[in-house]
Design a protein around this motif. Structure first.
Motif, PDB file in Angstrom:
ATOM      1  N   SER A 175       0.831  -1.201   0.000  1.00 27.76           N
ATOM      2  CA  SER A 175       0.000   0.000   0.000  1.00 27.76           C
ATOM      3  C   SER A 175       0.871   1.259   0.000  1.00 27.76           C
ATOM      4  CB  SER A 175      -0.906   0.020   1.240  1.00 27.76           C
ATOM      5  OG  SER A 175      -1.472   1.292   1.425  1.00 27.76           O
ATOM      6  N   VAL A 231      -0.129   4.041   1.091  1.00 29.51           N
ATOM      7  CA  VAL A 231      -0.596   4.934   2.167  1.00 29.51           C
ATOM      8  C   VAL A 231      -0.640   4.269   3.539  1.00 29.51           C
ATOM      9  CG1 VAL A 231      -1.990   6.309   0.566  1.00 29.51           C
ATOM     10  CG2 VAL A 231      -3.040   4.364   1.746  1.00 29.51           C
ATOM     11  N   ASN A 232      -0.464   2.952   3.600  1.00 21.54           N
ATOM     12  CA  ASN A 232      -0.664   2.238   4.859  1.00 21.54           C
ATOM     13  C   ASN A 232       0.480   1.251   5.109  1.00 21.54           C
ATOM     14  OD1 ASN A 232      -1.561   0.833   7.095  1.00 21.54           O
ATOM     15  ND2 ASN A 232      -3.387  -0.006   6.109  1.00 21.54           N
ATOM     16  N   SER A 259      -0.240  -2.551   5.515  1.00 26.20           N
ATOM     17  CA  SER A 259      -0.691  -3.386   4.398  1.00 26.20           C
ATOM     18  C   SER A 259       0.412  -3.434   3.344  1.00 26.20           C
ATOM     19  CB  SER A 259      -1.994  -2.840   3.799  1.00 26.20           C
ATOM     20  OG  SER A 259      -2.508  -3.725   2.813  1.00 26.20           O
ATOM     21  N   LYS A 281     -14.821   0.825   0.236  1.00 25.04           N
ATOM     22  CA  LYS A 281     -14.586   0.775   1.687  1.00 25.04           C
ATOM     23  C   LYS A 281     -13.512  -0.237   2.041  1.00 25.04           C
ATOM     24  CE  LYS A 281     -16.983   0.076   6.113  1.00 25.04           C
ATOM     25  NZ  LYS A 281     -18.299  -0.223   6.751  1.00 25.04           N
ATOM     26  N   GLN A 284      -9.881   0.872   1.137  1.00 25.23           N
ATOM     27  CA  GLN A 284      -9.318   2.061   1.797  1.00 25.23           C
ATOM     28  C   GLN A 284      -8.024   1.774   2.562  1.00 25.23           C
ATOM     29  OE1 GLN A 284     -12.623   3.786   3.947  1.00 25.23           O
ATOM     30  NE2 GLN A 284     -13.163   5.112   2.220  1.00 25.23           N
ATOM     31  N   PRO A 285      -7.865   0.598   3.206  1.00 24.80           N
ATOM     32  CA  PRO A 285      -6.574   0.316   3.834  1.00 24.80           C
ATOM     33  C   PRO A 285      -5.421   0.193   2.826  1.00 24.80           C
ATOM     34  CG  PRO A 285      -8.283  -1.078   4.768  1.00 24.80           C
ATOM     35  CD  PRO A 285      -8.877  -0.417   3.564  1.00 24.80           C
ATOM     36  N   GLY A 321      -6.418   4.200   0.459  1.00 19.78           N
ATOM     37  CA  GLY A 321      -6.831   5.379   1.214  1.00 19.78           C
ATOM     38  C   GLY A 321      -7.930   6.151   0.530  1.00 19.78           C
ATOM     39  N   ASP A 322      -7.785   7.481   0.464  1.00 25.08           N
ATOM     40  CA  ASP A 322      -8.820   8.352  -0.099  1.00 25.08           C
ATOM     41  C   ASP A 322      -9.000   8.172  -1.609  1.00 25.08           C
ATOM     42  OD1 ASP A 322      -9.204   9.388   2.411  1.00 25.08           O
ATOM     43  OD2 ASP A 322      -7.919  11.149   2.087  1.00 25.08           O
ATOM     44  N   LYS A 323      -8.074   7.468  -2.258  1.00 26.12           N
ATOM     45  CA  LYS A 323      -8.168   7.271  -3.706  1.00 26.12           C
ATOM     46  C   LYS A 323      -8.762   5.908  -4.061  1.00 26.12           C
ATOM     47  CE  LYS A 323      -4.366  10.400  -4.833  1.00 26.12           C
ATOM     48  NZ  LYS A 323      -3.070  10.569  -5.555  1.00 26.12           N
ATOM     49  N   SER A 324      -9.447   5.300  -3.103  1.00 26.82           N
ATOM     50  CA  SER A 324     -10.003   3.967  -3.330  1.00 26.82           C
ATOM     51  C   SER A 324     -11.152   3.954  -4.334  1.00 26.82           C
ATOM     52  CB  SER A 324     -10.480   3.361  -2.001  1.00 26.82           C
ATOM     53  OG  SER A 324      -9.387   3.146  -1.149  1.00 26.82           O
TER      54      SER A 324
END
Length: 290
Positions: A106, A108-109, A112, A188, A191-192, A195-198
């Motif tokens: 990921s 952003v995370n 993950s 949803k 998102q992990p 993030g906001d670009k899911s």
């Protein structure tokens, strides 16, 4: 007395079948990348205990909404993986990929990081724990749905780790998920990872197998890809096949009757193992039956 003898004979047969069946281990795999320990199921062929040689390894990835034990619990034949391990004298490893990681790191995370987990931590742990052929010539990878994407994605990015790869009903264009009725749930769940670009299809495209043709062509890995004709992912798989043909990339592509179901994947997996066995045989990495 006669019934007693029959009972004893049946008991002996039962014990014999247990003694000569493939062994299933649950391996704890610490992840430094994610600061967490995950599990992997490892199937060892019966011949492993009676041998001192190193064995080839097939990594078998699960799909979305699933976990590492799916291939052992969800096939109609609960002994499918064990039987294939015994038949082909191959270690089969089923690592955790969480419900919606898509086996990506990921952006952003930090929690993950499943590309790093599989390619650096799981493989290293397996090779240290078991007698494996610890180089690419004895290592293959495949999976279903999310795991089909994962197998093609990881092998394309890390051709130094695998000598062949496969995909069953693979999510080779992840943006397809955004076009379904359950797209809000997909956003949803992703998102992990994104993030906001899911909900941004361009973000999905950056990680899609469908966009990795140049790298796939350069790697020249043997590939086996299949999908059911009633599967909601059939069109992306057909498009991948078309692009591979256009780019003159050798691959084995099959469409069969069936949908996105365990009945289909139970039928598909033996073809993948047979395909891999031929590659391993060519690489002289097959353990001969005693």
């Amino acid at each position: 007395m006669k019934n007693f003898k029959i009972l004893v004979f049946a008991l002996i047969l039962c014990l014999s079948s247990v003694s000569y069946a493939a062994r299933v281990d649950t391996l704890q795999v610490p992840s430094v990348a994610m600061s967490k320990t995950y599990k992997a199921a490892v199937v060892l062929p019966n011949s492993y205990a009676k041998s001192k040689t190193a064995f080839p390894v097939m990594y078998l990835l699960h799909g979305a909404y699933g976990h590492f034990s799916d291939w052992l619990k969800n096939t109609p034949n609960k002994k499918l993986v064990q039987n294939l391990s015994d038949q082909y004298n191959i270690i089969i490893v089923m690592p955790e990929g969480e419900t919606f990681s898509f086996y990506l790191d990921s952006p952003v995370n930090s929690g993950s990081q499943f590309e790093t987990f599989i390619t650096q931590e799981v493989i290293q742990k397996v090779d240290k724990t078991y007698r494996t052929i610890s180089n690419r010539n004895g290592r293959v990878i495949t999976g279903l749905s999310m795991g089909g994407h994962g197998a093609l994605y990881l092998s394309t990015k890390h051709p130094d780790l695998f000598c062949a790869a496969g995909s069953m009903s693979g999510a080779v264009d992840m943006s397809t998920m955004l076009n379904r009725e359950s797209s809000a749930q997909v956003v949803k769940l992703m998102q992990p990872v994104f993030g906001d670009k899911s909900d941004n299809s361009e973000m999905y495209a950056q990680y899609a197998v469908l966009g990795m043709l140049d790298k796939i062509k350069a790697n020249k890995l043997p590939l086996i890809i299949d999908c059911g004709v009633d599967d909601f992912l059939i069109e992306p798989n057909r498009e991948l096949h078309r692009r591979l043909v256009y780019n003159k990339v050798d691959h084995d592509y099959t469409e069969r009757p069936g949908a996105h179901t365990w009945d289909y994947w139970e039928n598909s997996l033996p073809f993948h193992v047979l395909f891999f066995n031929k590659i391993l045989l060519k690489n002289q990495q097959v353990v001969k039956k005693s």
